[in-house]
Design an enzyme around this catalytic site. Sequence first.
Site, PDB file in Angstrom:
ATOM      1  N   ARG C  58       0.956  -1.225  -0.149  1.00  0.00           N
ATOM      2  CA  ARG C  58       0.115  -0.125   0.010  1.00  0.00           C
ATOM      3  C   ARG C  58       0.895   1.304  -0.001  1.00  0.00           C
ATOM      4  O   ARG C  58       0.624   1.899  -0.848  1.00  0.00           O
ATOM      5  CB  ARG C  58      -0.977  -0.166   1.230  1.00  0.00           C
ATOM      6  CG  ARG C  58      -1.866   1.037   1.363  1.00  0.00           C
ATOM      7  CD  ARG C  58      -2.479   0.762   2.460  1.00  0.00           C
ATOM      8  NE  ARG C  58      -3.859   0.800   2.598  1.00  0.00           N
ATOM      9  CZ  ARG C  58      -4.688   0.022   2.414  1.00  0.00           C
ATOM     10  NH1 ARG C  58      -4.125  -1.394   2.455  1.00  0.00           N
ATOM     11  NH2 ARG C  58      -6.097   0.090   2.031  1.00  0.00           N
ATOM     12  N   THR C  59       1.726   1.331   1.119  1.00  0.00           N
ATOM     13  CA  THR C  59       2.494   2.604   0.979  1.00  0.00           C
ATOM     14  C   THR C  59       3.471   2.856  -0.115  1.00  0.00           C
ATOM     15  O   THR C  59       3.633   3.837  -0.694  1.00  0.00           O
ATOM     16  CB  THR C  59       3.272   2.605   2.541  1.00  0.00           C
ATOM     17  OG1 THR C  59       2.148   2.540   3.467  1.00  0.00           O
ATOM     18  CG2 THR C  59       3.934   4.141   2.788  1.00  0.00           C
ATOM     19  N   LYS C  86      23.337 -11.708   7.555  1.00  0.00           N
ATOM     20  CA  LYS C  86      24.594 -10.938   7.940  1.00  0.00           C
ATOM     21  C   LYS C  86      25.044  -9.961   6.739  1.00  0.00           C
ATOM     22  O   LYS C  86      26.029 -10.230   6.105  1.00  0.00           O
ATOM     23  CB  LYS C  86      25.529 -11.705   8.502  1.00  0.00           C
ATOM     24  CG  LYS C  86      25.441 -12.110   9.844  1.00  0.00           C
ATOM     25  CD  LYS C  86      26.086 -10.937  10.897  1.00  0.00           C
ATOM     26  CE  LYS C  86      25.521 -11.286  12.277  1.00  0.00           C
ATOM     27  NZ  LYS C  86      25.785 -10.260  13.129  1.00  0.00           N
ATOM     28  N   ARG C 108      11.373   2.898   4.897  1.00  0.00           N
ATOM     29  CA  ARG C 108      10.504   2.367   5.926  1.00  0.00           C
ATOM     30  C   ARG C 108      11.343   1.431   6.433  1.00  0.00           C
ATOM     31  O   ARG C 108      11.944   0.642   5.761  1.00  0.00           O
ATOM     32  CB  ARG C 108       9.221   1.604   5.298  1.00  0.00           C
ATOM     33  CG  ARG C 108       8.469   0.774   6.259  1.00  0.00           C
ATOM     34  CD  ARG C 108       7.431   0.143   5.629  1.00  0.00           C
ATOM     35  NE  ARG C 108       6.261   1.197   5.787  1.00  0.00           N
ATOM     36  CZ  ARG C 108       4.902   0.984   5.637  1.00  0.00           C
ATOM     37  NH1 ARG C 108       4.617  -0.223   5.669  1.00  0.00           N
ATOM     38  NH2 ARG C 108       4.166   1.962   5.775  1.00  0.00           N
ATOM     39  N   HIS C 136       4.795   7.705  11.378  1.00  0.00           N
ATOM     40  CA  HIS C 136       4.362   7.388  10.077  1.00  0.00           C
ATOM     41  C   HIS C 136       3.518   8.738   9.415  1.00  0.00           C
ATOM     42  O   HIS C 136       2.535   8.807   9.476  1.00  0.00           O
ATOM     43  CB  HIS C 136       3.429   6.215   9.901  1.00  0.00           C
ATOM     44  CG  HIS C 136       3.201   5.677   8.556  1.00  0.00           C
ATOM     45  ND1 HIS C 136       3.905   6.140   7.312  1.00  0.00           N
ATOM     46  CD2 HIS C 136       2.656   4.585   8.051  1.00  0.00           C
ATOM     47  CE1 HIS C 136       3.469   5.455   6.408  1.00  0.00           C
ATOM     48  NE2 HIS C 136       2.863   4.637   6.576  1.00  0.00           N
TER      49      HIS C 136
END
Lengths: 184, 431, 313
Positions: C58-59, C86, C108, C136
Site C-alpha cells: 500500500r504505502t 549478515k 521504511r 508514519h
Amino acid sequence: MVLRDKAQIMDADDIARALKRIAHEILEKNRGARDVILVGIRTRGAPLAKRVADLVKSIEGTQVPVGILDITLYRDDLQLVAKQPVVGKTELAADVEEKVVVLVDDVLFTGRTIRAAMDEIVDFGRPKSIQLAVLIDRGHRELPIRADYVGKNVPTSARETITVKLVETDGEDAVSVQEMADEI
Amino acid sequence: MKILIKGGRVIDPSQDLDGAADLLLDGGAIAALGPDAAAAGTADTVIEARGLVVAPGLIDMHVHLREPGREDEETIASGTRAAVAGGFTAVASMPNTEPVTEGEEGVKFVVAKACDAALARVHPIAAVTAGLRGEMLAEIGAAAAAGAVGLSDDGSPIANSGLARRALEYARMLDRPVISHSEDPGLVGRGVMNEGRVSTRLGLRGIPNESEDVAVARDIALARLARARLHVAHISTARSLELVAEAKRLGAAVTCEATPHHFALTDEAVASYGTNTKMKPPLRAEPDVAALRHALRTGQVDAIASDHAPHSQEEKDQEFDVAPFGIIGLETSLGLALTELYHKQVITLVDLVRLMSTNPALILGLRSGTLRPGAPADVTIFDPGRDWTVDPAAFLSISRNTPFSGWQLKGKAVTVIVDGRILLRDGEITV
Amino acid sequence: MKFERSDLLGIEDLTRDEIGAILEATDSFAEISERPIKKVPVLRGLTVVNLFFEPSTRTRTSFELAEKRLSADMVNIAASTSATVKGETLKDTARNIEAMSIDMLVVRHSASGAPRFLAEVLACPVVNAGDGAHEHPTQALLDMYTVRKKVGKLDGLHVGIVGDILHSRVARSNIWGFTKMGARVTVCGPATLIPPGIETLGAAVTTDLDGLIPELDILMLLRIQTERLSQCFFPSLREYAEIFGVDSARMARARKDVIVMHPGPLNRGVEITPDVADGPNSVILEQVKYGVAVRMAVLYLLSGGERTSEDTH
C-alpha cells in the site's frame, strides 16, 4: 535590491480601454466567441481573463468559459529557486479538446511562463489552437513566443521591471515602470 | 625504591583517616603514614601533593576487558592503561569474553596476560555457569583456586532459580561473592531502553523497572537461603535500592554498586537515538536517578563501578534497535563521581574514597583499598578541583563509545602508583 | 505559511503552520490525479529511491504513484533487516545508494529512529515512510487531509484511535498531528496494548470502546497483528473483536455523521466488519486516494533547490 518608481504608464481608464480592445480583437480574429475558452495564468492573469470574458459577454452576449492555470509545477527554474513556491490550484472550467484556448497574463517578458502554460495545457488535451493575450509586452524574449493580443507595448531595459496592480488582487488598477536602484 | 608523598590530604576510611599527612612507600608496600613518615627514611622520589587528595588506590570492580576474543575493542593492556589514566590501580574483569573466562584455564589466561601486559592490577571474576549458558555450574572451585576473586554471569542473569540457588551455596563454600546481573528476561523481552514516557514517544521497546526489581528480590531471597554473599551489579531503580537496604537490615550479606551513567543521566538522554545511551540496565527516569543519588548520600550504595563495556565503532554505528548494549567508563568514572556527586554535595570525599576503594576491596577480599602500613603500595592522588573536558579522541581505551563527549568535569586523577611503581604522573602515563 | 525542512521524519517536530502548509499544497496535487494526463514535470530528472526494509504494498505503491506523477525517476529497493542475514549495515546500504547520485530517499524500517539515523548520514532529503513504532508522518498527513476534506475543519473534533496503540506508529503520528491542529484525541484498546505515558503525547486513554463511540467525530481503527497473539497481549482474535471490534451494532451507538477510518490493510471481521468498512461512514478508500496527493505534496516541498535567491517569478 531596491526598486525606485520611474513612471506610471497606465491608469485604471487606460487598462479598461486596452482590455476592451483586446476583447474586440479576440472576437474579430476568431470570428465570434464559439469554441473560445479563456485561461488566466495565476496570479494576475486570472482576474484579467475574467474581465475579458465579461467584456466579451457585453459585446457578443456569449458567456465564454474562464479557467485558471497555475504553472508552478511546469516551471523550468524550480531548482534555482529557494524553498518550493506555493502551488495554487488549476481549474480549467471546461474541456480544452478542439477548442481555441486564449491564455491571458499580465506581463509577457522572457516567454518562459507561456512555454510552461502551453506544456500544461496540452497535458489536458489537444486544443484546436492556443492564442495569447497580455496586458503588457515588455520585450526581452528568451524563447520564440509572441502574443496575439497586446494591451500596450512597453520597451524596457534589463534594469527595469513592470509592476501591474489590479483591483482584484492589489486594490487598485495601475501599471508602472520601476528601476533597480543601487542601495544608498 | 622509596617514595614520599608530601603535604596531601590523606583520606583512608579503613583507618578513619582524613587529614593532612605524609605517606611513605617502600618498594611494593606502604611503609609509614603520618607526620613522622618523612622521618622514616630518605626517599628516592618526593611527590608534592599539596592541595590534592591522597587515597588508597581506586578499584573499579566491574570492567569488561574483552580479552580473549574481542581485542579489536579492548585488550588487558589497553584497558588497564585506560584504568590508570582514569585513576585506578586495580580492576576486576568480567568473564563474558570469547571464550568465556571460566575454570582454571580461563582464569589462568587472564592472570598470565595481566602479569605480562597489564598496568593496573587485574582481579579476574569467573563465570558462574559453563559458557555463561545458565544451564550448569562452571568449575568455580578451580577458578577460585586459580585466582578468581568473584563469580558472575554478568551480561546475563541466571534465569533458572534452582541453579542460581546452587551457585550461591557453592560460592559460599568458596567464600567468594556472587555478582549478579539482576534482570528478568521475560520482562526485559526485546526492550532496548527504559520503559516510560520517553520510550513511548520514541517508539522504542521498553525495559520496565520491574524487570530489575523482580530479579533483585529473587536474588536476595536466594542469597539469604544460601547464606551466601551477594553483590548486586549496576543497581538502577528505587525499588531495588529499597530491597537491598531491607536485606541489609535483616542481616543478609548483600552489597550493591552503581555506575556513574546511572547517577548522571536519565532516559531523556536517549531522545536523539544516540546508541551511546544504550546499555543494560537502561538509563532510568528522573525519580529513580534521584533515588540513586539519595542512596549514595545515605551510604546505601556500597561501591561505584563503571561497567566499562567497550564496543567497536561499526557495531555502535547502527540503528538503536540493533546496536549492542554498553558504554565505556574507566576514564570518566572518577571525574563524574566528583562532578555529579561531590561537587553537588551529594557525598563527601571520604564517602567517595569508600565507594571507589575501601568497599570494593572489602567486597572482593583484596589486600588493597587501605593505606595501613604493610598494605600494597597502591595509591591514587587526585585533584578534586581540576577542570577538564571529556575528549574521547584522547582516551587510552581502544573504544570510544561514551555519551559524555564534551562534558566539562571537575576532578581528575593526577598520580597513580601501583605496587610502588609510578604509572601516572601529573596526568600522563609514564610507562 | 511555508514548509522549509530538508527531511520529513515525523509529525512531533512540525508546527501547526507547517502541517497547514502541507495540507494546503495537497489541494493542488489532488487535482492532478483527476486529469486525463496524470503527470506534471516538476520532479523531472530527479531520482527518488524507495528503500523499504519492511514489506508494504500500500504505502510503497502510493509513494511510487506520487513519484511517477511528478515525473521523477524512481527505484524500489526491498531490503532485509532479518537479524540472521549478515548483510550490509544500514549505514553502508544508504551510503551505497546515495553514491548513485539520488535526489531523495523514502525509507521504511522496523527500527524506530532509522530514518533519523539516515538523515544524519545522507545529504539528500529523507522521507520517513514508517519507522518501527515511532512515526508514519505521511499517513497522519493523509488522515488529517481526509478529515478536513470531509468535515471542513480539524479544530475541535474528537478523534478516537482504537487498537494496538503500543506498537502503532500511525497512532503516535496521528496523536501529534490531530492535537497540533486543535482536535482532541482519545486512544482505546486492551490495557496490554496501551503504552505507558501516552497521555504525555496529548491523548486521553480508555479501555471502554462502547462508552467512547458516542463521543467521537472520527473513529480511526488500527489493524491488529496476529503475531500479538503469540506474544500474549490478548487471548484470541475472537475476544478482541468482541470487545474492540466495530460492527453495525457499535456503529448504531455512534453519531450519525461519524467518519470511520483505517490505515489498512483491513482485518475484516476482527477490528472492523465488512458492512462498516464498506458502509456510508467509511472513508477508507478516500484515505488511499488522498494518500497519493499528500505524498506528492511532501515530495514537492522537500525537493527545493538552493536556499538563496528569492522567488523572482
